[in-house]
Scaffold this active site. Structure first.
Site, PDB file in Angstrom:
ATOM      1  N   ALA A 120     -20.120  68.760 -60.147  1.00 14.17           N
ATOM      2  CA  ALA A 120     -19.958  68.775 -61.599  1.00 14.17           C
ATOM      3  C   ALA A 120     -19.654  67.377 -62.096  1.00 14.17           C
ATOM      4  O   ALA A 120     -19.176  66.521 -61.349  1.00 14.17           O
ATOM      5  CB  ALA A 120     -18.829  69.726 -61.978  1.00 14.17           C
ATOM      6  N   CYS A 121     -19.940  67.169 -63.347  1.00 12.93           N
ATOM      7  CA  CYS A 121     -19.660  65.918 -64.029  1.00 12.93           C
ATOM      8  C   CYS A 121     -18.197  65.540 -63.803  1.00 12.93           C
ATOM      9  O   CYS A 121     -17.337  66.413 -63.917  1.00 12.93           O
ATOM     10  CB  CYS A 121     -19.927  66.118 -65.516  1.00 12.93           C
ATOM     11  N   PRO A 122     -17.831  64.325 -63.480  1.00 18.33           N
ATOM     12  CA  PRO A 122     -18.669  63.110 -63.465  1.00 18.33           C
ATOM     13  C   PRO A 122     -19.282  62.767 -62.112  1.00 18.33           C
ATOM     14  O   PRO A 122     -19.883  61.707 -61.978  1.00 18.33           O
ATOM     15  CB  PRO A 122     -17.645  62.032 -63.830  1.00 18.33           C
TER      16      PRO A 122
END
Lengths: 76, 376
Positions: free
Chosen positions: A13-15
């Site tokens: 998942a981001c980042p």
């Protein structure tokens, strides 16, 4: 497309996709292509903007069954 | 020192209570320019998180030293990372906004608009992140929901708290900017789902057709919801007059703007209907009716208490869209130079018709961004 390196960022998942991409880019020479696999939906807009701000070029991207593939050519 | 979290509800209360906050938005420049948390009392800085991976030294000078800083991103992952970096640099009052803009898009804030006769109540659910407004009318242990959004638990939980049963669910029109929760809410509560049939030609599920001049009673104390056919935003758009006091205008009339007629691809056809509704049908109603729209576009449209409501008579004197005497000029305003259309509005329409069934995550993505249902 001939990629000098393939980065697997699936399930991250981001980042993290961008963090890993930035790191992997260090192992690639200018003009060479890094191929990235990701599943995070936000990766597309973020990678596009990141490549632009870093002077790289997003050559191509594909999407299939929730898997995103990107080919980014390293800038000078 | 660790990073503190700030909930979206905290942010919503700061917006509604006009509190100050420094917001560091670490999404891309495009995403930030398209849509952000709006407040006249917030200060903003936008630096994409990927420009901060090597360190935050460069932006330290632009950050306040004696004020809380809230870091926000799309979903809450990057804001956590950047907030940690700021804490490492010695800042102490730093928060990461949980759930990011995704949570902001989904947050609902219930506000009481008014008491109704015989102990009835009227609530407005303000979806600050998207500017959607929905309503709960209660009377005699029953509740009606108007223009429900996708997060239907907000209504069922609130109804439970009030001790009322949801018996009727209405949509003023087929929405194009957000996914309606009407059908799901009706299914989970056993309520009747009312839709204007002119908008429901392509829907693939059963609904109760709502026609002009229909009356629906809520509770034994007879709160009356009176349907008023008011086409223009869509061909089926219907307004509701509640208890002879409140006018729910759907996406036809807002506080500081009017509905756009183009989201179903029929701007030229519907501009005449829109004008007829605004300049003739609404003109015949009492000036004392309180207008309750289905959207707001800018924070200035909110009242001091966080509700969005205004006398119809006041709108007739102040709303620019109600004061264009020249028909040609009106036509040009609502058909030319329109703002961009809402994100994924075609897919949203098809979802609301039941033609496609995107999963939860896809529905969230479709709704990202502002609503853009109005022309000013």
């Amino acid at each position: 497309m001939n990629a000098a390196k393939v980065l697997d960022a699936k399930g991250l998942a981001c980042p993290m996709p961008i963090v890993k991409t930035k790191k992997a880019m260090k192992d690639v020479e200018a003009g060479e292509v890094l191929e990235i696999h990701a599943t995070d939906k936000g990766a597309k807009s973020d990678l596009t903007a990141w490549a632009k701000s870093g002077g790289h070029e997003l050559l191509k991207h594909e999407e299939e069954d929730g898997l995103f593939k990107f080919w980014i050519q390293k800038g000078e | 020192m660790t990073v503190k979290n700030m909930t979206i509800q905290d942010i919503a209360h700061k917006v509604l209570d006009n509190e100050e906050l420094f917001l560091l938005d670490v999404r891309t420049k495009d995403a930030y320019q398209d849509w952000k948390i709006e407040s006249g009392n917030f200060s903003y800085l936008n630096v994409p998180y990927f420009d901060l991976l090597d360190g935050v030294e460069e932006i330290m000078e632009q950050l306040p030293k004696n004020q809380p800083i809230a870091v926000i991103c799309a979903k809450g992952g990057s804001s956590q990372m950047v907030a940690e970096m700021l804490v490492e640099e010695g800042l102490t009052d730093v928060y990461s906004v949980e759930g990011g803009m995704k949570a902001w898009s989904e947050h609902l804030e219930p506000r009481k608009v008014s008491d109704l006769k015989d102990g009835g109540e009227l609530y407005q659910f303000v979806r600050l992140g998207k500017g959607c407004l929905s309503y709960m009318v209660t009377s005699g242990g029953e509740a009606a929901i108007i223009d429900a959004v996708r997060m239907t638990e907000a209504y069922t939980e609130f109804a439970e708290k009030l001790g009322v049963t949801i018996t009727n669910v209405f949509d003023t029109h087929l929405h194009a900017d957000h996914i309606s929760g009407g059908r799901r809410l009706a299914e989970t509560t056993g309520a009747v789902y009312w839709l204007p049939p002119e908008d429901a030609g392509e829907v693939v599920f059963n609904y109760q057709p709502l026609r002009d001049a229909d009356h629906v009673q809520i509770g034994q104390s007879h709160i009356d919801i009176h349907a008023l056919y008011s086409p223009g935003h869509t061909i089926g758009s219907t307004s509701f007059v509640v208890d002879d006091k409140f006018l729910m205008t759907g996406d036809i009339l807002f506080i500081d703007s009017i509905g756009r007629p183009d989201l179903a691809g029929k701007a030229e056809d519907w501009v005449g209907d829109l004008r007829e509704t605004l300049y003739t049908r609404y003109k015949e109603l009492s000036d004392e009716l309180i207008v309750l729209p289905a959207h707001f576009m800018i924070m200035d449209e909110l009242n001091e208490d966080g509700t969005v409501a205004e006398r119809l008579g006041t709108l007739f004197s102040r709303n620019h869209g109600l004061n264009i005497t020249n028909e040609e000029e009106f036509r040009r305003m609502v058909t030319e130079n329109l703002p961009p259309q809402p994100n994924a509005y075609q897919q949203i329409r098809e979802t609301n018709m039941g033609k496609i069934s995107p999963d939860h995550e896809e529905q969230r993505e479709m709704e990202i961004g502002p609503n853009r249902c109005a022309v000013r």
